[in-house]
Scaffold this motif. Sequence first.
Motif, mmCIF file in Angstrom:
data_model
loop_
_atom_site.group_PDB
_atom_site.id
_atom_site.type_symbol
_atom_site.label_atom_id
_atom_site.label_comp_id
_atom_site.label_asym_id
_atom_site.label_seq_id
_atom_site.Cartn_x
_atom_site.Cartn_y
_atom_site.Cartn_z
ATOM 1 N N ASN A 145 0.826 -1.216 0.000
ATOM 2 C CA ASN A 145 0.000 0.000 0.000
ATOM 3 C C ASN A 145 0.852 1.254 0.000
ATOM 4 O OD1 ASN A 145 0.318 1.185 2.691
ATOM 5 N ND2 ASN A 145 -0.759 -0.611 3.444
ATOM 6 N N ILE A 146 0.240 2.330 -0.434
ATOM 7 C CA ILE A 146 0.927 3.624 -0.458
ATOM 8 C C ILE A 146 0.069 4.598 0.329
ATOM 9 C CG2 ILE A 146 1.981 5.381 -1.931
ATOM 10 C CD1 ILE A 146 1.418 3.331 -4.266
ATOM 11 N N SER A 147 0.656 5.230 1.317
ATOM 12 C CA SER A 147 -0.140 6.230 2.040
ATOM 13 C C SER A 147 0.287 7.600 1.552
ATOM 14 C CB SER A 147 0.070 6.094 3.540
ATOM 15 O OG SER A 147 1.431 6.027 3.825
ATOM 16 N N GLY A 148 -0.608 8.201 0.824
ATOM 17 C CA GLY A 148 -0.257 9.477 0.186
ATOM 18 C C GLY A 148 -1.036 10.641 0.721
ATOM 19 N N GLY A 149 -1.172 10.728 2.031
ATOM 20 C CA GLY A 149 -1.866 11.870 2.620
ATOM 21 C C GLY A 149 -1.002 13.112 2.521
ATOM 22 N N THR A 150 -1.457 14.177 3.160
ATOM 23 C CA THR A 150 -0.674 15.408 3.091
ATOM 24 C C THR A 150 0.360 15.463 4.217
ATOM 25 O OG1 THR A 150 -2.417 16.524 4.282
ATOM 26 C CG2 THR A 150 -2.412 16.794 1.907
ATOM 27 N N PHE A 151 0.343 14.473 5.107
ATOM 28 C CA PHE A 151 1.294 14.478 6.221
ATOM 29 C C PHE A 151 2.488 13.560 5.987
ATOM 30 C CE2 PHE A 151 -2.651 15.813 8.279
ATOM 31 C CZ PHE A 151 -2.214 16.992 8.849
ATOM 32 N N ALA A 152 2.289 12.443 5.299
ATOM 33 C CA ALA A 152 3.397 11.506 5.075
ATOM 34 C C ALA A 152 3.233 10.803 3.748
ATOM 35 C CB ALA A 152 3.422 10.472 6.188
ATOM 36 N N LYS A 153 4.353 10.538 3.099
ATOM 37 C CA LYS A 153 4.341 9.806 1.825
ATOM 38 C C LYS A 153 5.215 8.566 2.001
ATOM 39 C CE LYS A 153 2.286 13.074 -0.753
ATOM 40 N NZ LYS A 153 1.058 12.904 -1.496
ATOM 41 N N THR A 154 4.564 7.470 2.301
ATOM 42 C CA THR A 154 5.297 6.220 2.507
ATOM 43 C C THR A 154 4.628 5.085 1.738
ATOM 44 O OG1 THR A 154 3.996 5.676 4.455
ATOM 45 C CG2 THR A 154 6.050 6.855 4.847
ATOM 46 N N MET A 155 5.315 3.963 1.629
ATOM 47 C CA MET A 155 4.698 2.778 1.041
ATOM 48 C C MET A 155 5.148 1.541 1.818
ATOM 49 S SD MET A 155 6.653 1.676 -2.428
ATOM 50 C CE MET A 155 6.059 2.958 -3.474
ATOM 51 N N VAL A 156 4.335 0.499 1.764
ATOM 52 C CA VAL A 156 4.666 -0.733 2.473
ATOM 53 C C VAL A 156 5.014 -1.812 1.443
ATOM 54 C CG1 VAL A 156 3.829 -2.490 4.080
ATOM 55 C CG2 VAL A 156 3.182 -0.115 4.394
ATOM 56 N N VAL A 157 6.124 -2.497 1.678
ATOM 57 C CA VAL A 157 6.596 -3.562 0.787
ATOM 58 C C VAL A 157 6.481 -4.897 1.522
ATOM 59 C CG1 VAL A 157 8.581 -4.317 -0.581
ATOM 60 C CG2 VAL A 157 8.232 -1.908 -0.174
ATOM 61 N N ASN A 158 6.192 -5.969 0.751
ATOM 62 C CA ASN A 158 5.938 -7.261 1.404
ATOM 63 C C ASN A 158 7.206 -8.052 1.763
ATOM 64 O OD1 ASN A 158 6.655 -8.048 -1.143
ATOM 65 N ND2 ASN A 158 5.113 -9.651 -1.307
ATOM 66 N N GLY A 159 8.230 -7.381 2.163
ATOM 67 C CA GLY A 159 9.450 -8.061 2.617
ATOM 68 C C GLY A 159 9.917 -7.419 3.897
ATOM 69 N N GLY A 160 10.435 -8.232 4.804
ATOM 70 C CA GLY A 160 10.858 -7.683 6.092
ATOM 71 C C GLY A 160 12.183 -8.223 6.558
ATOM 72 N N GLU A 180 8.369 17.489 -0.772
ATOM 73 C CA GLU A 180 7.524 18.554 -0.225
ATOM 74 C C GLU A 180 6.147 18.038 0.144
ATOM 75 O OE1 GLU A 180 7.773 21.818 -3.153
ATOM 76 O OE2 GLU A 180 8.486 22.875 -1.375
ATOM 77 N N ASN A 181 5.998 16.730 0.227
ATOM 78 C CA ASN A 181 4.697 16.088 0.460
ATOM 79 C C ASN A 181 3.717 16.360 -0.680
ATOM 80 O OD1 ASN A 181 5.315 14.713 2.730
ATOM 81 N ND2 ASN A 181 4.037 15.881 4.124
ATOM 82 N N GLY A 182 4.250 16.710 -1.827
ATOM 83 C CA GLY A 182 3.422 16.904 -3.013
ATOM 84 C C GLY A 182 3.826 15.851 -4.021
ATOM 85 N N LYS A 183 3.868 16.228 -5.312
ATOM 86 C CA LYS A 183 4.311 15.239 -6.285
ATOM 87 C C LYS A 183 5.681 15.588 -6.887
ATOM 88 C CE LYS A 183 1.765 17.013 -10.238
ATOM 89 N NZ LYS A 183 1.036 16.681 -11.434
ATOM 90 N N LEU A 184 6.222 16.744 -6.481
ATOM 91 C CA LEU A 184 7.522 17.157 -7.012
ATOM 92 C C LEU A 184 8.577 17.261 -5.910
ATOM 93 C CD1 LEU A 184 6.415 20.045 -9.400
ATOM 94 C CD2 LEU A 184 6.817 17.676 -10.008
ATOM 95 N N ILE A 243 1.698 23.514 -0.920
ATOM 96 C CA ILE A 243 0.380 24.147 -0.763
ATOM 97 C C ILE A 243 -0.624 23.520 -1.747
ATOM 98 C CG2 ILE A 243 -0.877 26.356 -0.832
ATOM 99 C CD1 ILE A 243 1.221 26.290 1.408
ATOM 100 N N TYR A 244 -0.128 23.177 -2.930
ATOM 101 C CA TYR A 244 -1.003 22.609 -3.959
ATOM 102 C C TYR A 244 -1.607 21.286 -3.478
ATOM 103 C CZ TYR A 244 -2.500 20.914 -8.529
ATOM 104 O OH TYR A 244 -3.240 20.431 -9.573
ATOM 105 N N ALA A 245 -0.760 20.459 -2.802
ATOM 106 C CA ALA A 245 -1.236 19.167 -2.293
ATOM 107 C C ALA A 245 -2.296 19.372 -1.218
ATOM 108 C CB ALA A 245 -0.069 18.366 -1.729
ATOM 109 N N VAL A 246 -2.081 20.367 -0.348
ATOM 110 C CA VAL A 246 -3.050 20.639 0.726
ATOM 111 C C VAL A 246 -4.372 21.129 0.134
ATOM 112 C CG1 VAL A 246 -3.479 21.978 2.826
ATOM 113 C CG2 VAL A 246 -1.177 21.178 2.339
#
Lengths: 297, 170
Positions: A126-141, A198-202, B136-139
């Motif tokens: 899964n990928i958690s792409g909220g505005t607070f954190a951008k992480t993903m979970v991989v099936n290996g540990g 920047e917690n965005g896409k760039l 800001i764009y993401a928010v």
Amino acid sequence: MLFEKSKLYKNRFFNSLLILTCLILIFVGKLDLIAFRNLSSFLTDFLSPISSLVSKPALELENVIKDVQSAALLRKENIKLKNENRRLKIIETKLGNSESEIIELKKLLNFKINQNEIIFTGRVLNISGGTFAKTMVVNGGRVDGIKKGQPVISSLGLVGSIISVGPSSSRVLLTIDINSMVPSYLTQSGWPAIAQGENGKLLKLRFLSSEAKPIIGEIIETSGHGGVFPPGVNVGKIISISNGNYYVQPLPNPQKLRFVSILSSVNLKSHEKSTGFAPLQENQNKINLKGFNKFNN
Amino acid sequence: MEKLNSEIFFNNLIFSLITLIACFVQISLNFLSFFVISQPYILAIVLFLSLRRLNHEPSGILIILFGLLYDMITGGLIGIHSLFLILLKLFTLNFNFSLKILKKYGEWFLFSLSYIISLLIVKFMFLIINFKLPDIYAVSFNIGTTLLLFPIILFLIDLPKVFLNVFVSK
């Protein structure tokens, strides 16, 4: 009346207490305690099958959307691919010649190549792409030999690094996360910079020399400084400039990732870590006085 | 008294189940390319609707625990979602008492107001803690998609009621 007033005060006190609890939790969370980390790893491990199951409809929907889009653009895509294929064939021949030359020169110079071994290739749960954190979970540990801090790549380039490891799943901090910083360099001019999320896409290029003049479309690669990421991995390409800031589009789109590889950091021992960087300078016909030239200009 | 307690327990149980599902649905939305920048807060919509529709409001401690769980699943800053959800609850309940707004768009207006204010407060907290300005764009994308999704979810919830009304009236 008196009862209602006391109830109101009681409510206010309780609400303030709840907010205070949250603030204490944030403070404790920021301390990055091992107990919290372990609990988080355990929960990720425990809930990842459910998360993967719930994500299936969204994944299927995305596949359907992709199919419909590709069907509509089939003819256009075909012409584009034919042209691209022709262009790539020419580049391939040129690259083949250059590659053999580079190998030969490296042998002559006795150049040591840092080859990071792929220790695990796994599925993205899964990928958690909220505005607070951008992480993903991989099936290996831990069982698969994954350790905290190891770099994660895809076929297109750098994805991020491992931040927590559970018994059978690991969490990857994506390069677009606000807490991610990747030491990189501009491939054409050779100037070093830090690609920060920047917690965005760039990604934003930071600590870039004022003398550097990056161009739109220039590829950014990891420099290998700091010893976390191996050198020469694609990070992204510069797509926009605004207010003197350069923005980089990461080459691997996290949402389209289904499989990722985790690299070992065995070859990046502390004594091999680089401490300085000499960017490729333009050949200037004057004596380099290490900084004094700048004052003369 | 016993009946009241069991009713509160039942309400909290329903809230827990719906919130847990909403947590995973929210995470799964990130696989859709439409939500490339950020996904909408289904969790916030669920909390708001639980506060408005359930007979007894969900417990504050339970909300904190769910915020904590979400932070741990997503690997975010611990406690930040607890604070966000608690603030959303407080604003929803307080604005509810002080604002006399139109009934038709009232819920949307109330949600928008509570959601934006609580998100901005939490973002400010996030800024203080990280010393970095988020995109800001993401928010704004997150706020926009959540506010657009709210009436759709509201319509979907009310859909069975509308169908039943039609059949009963016939």
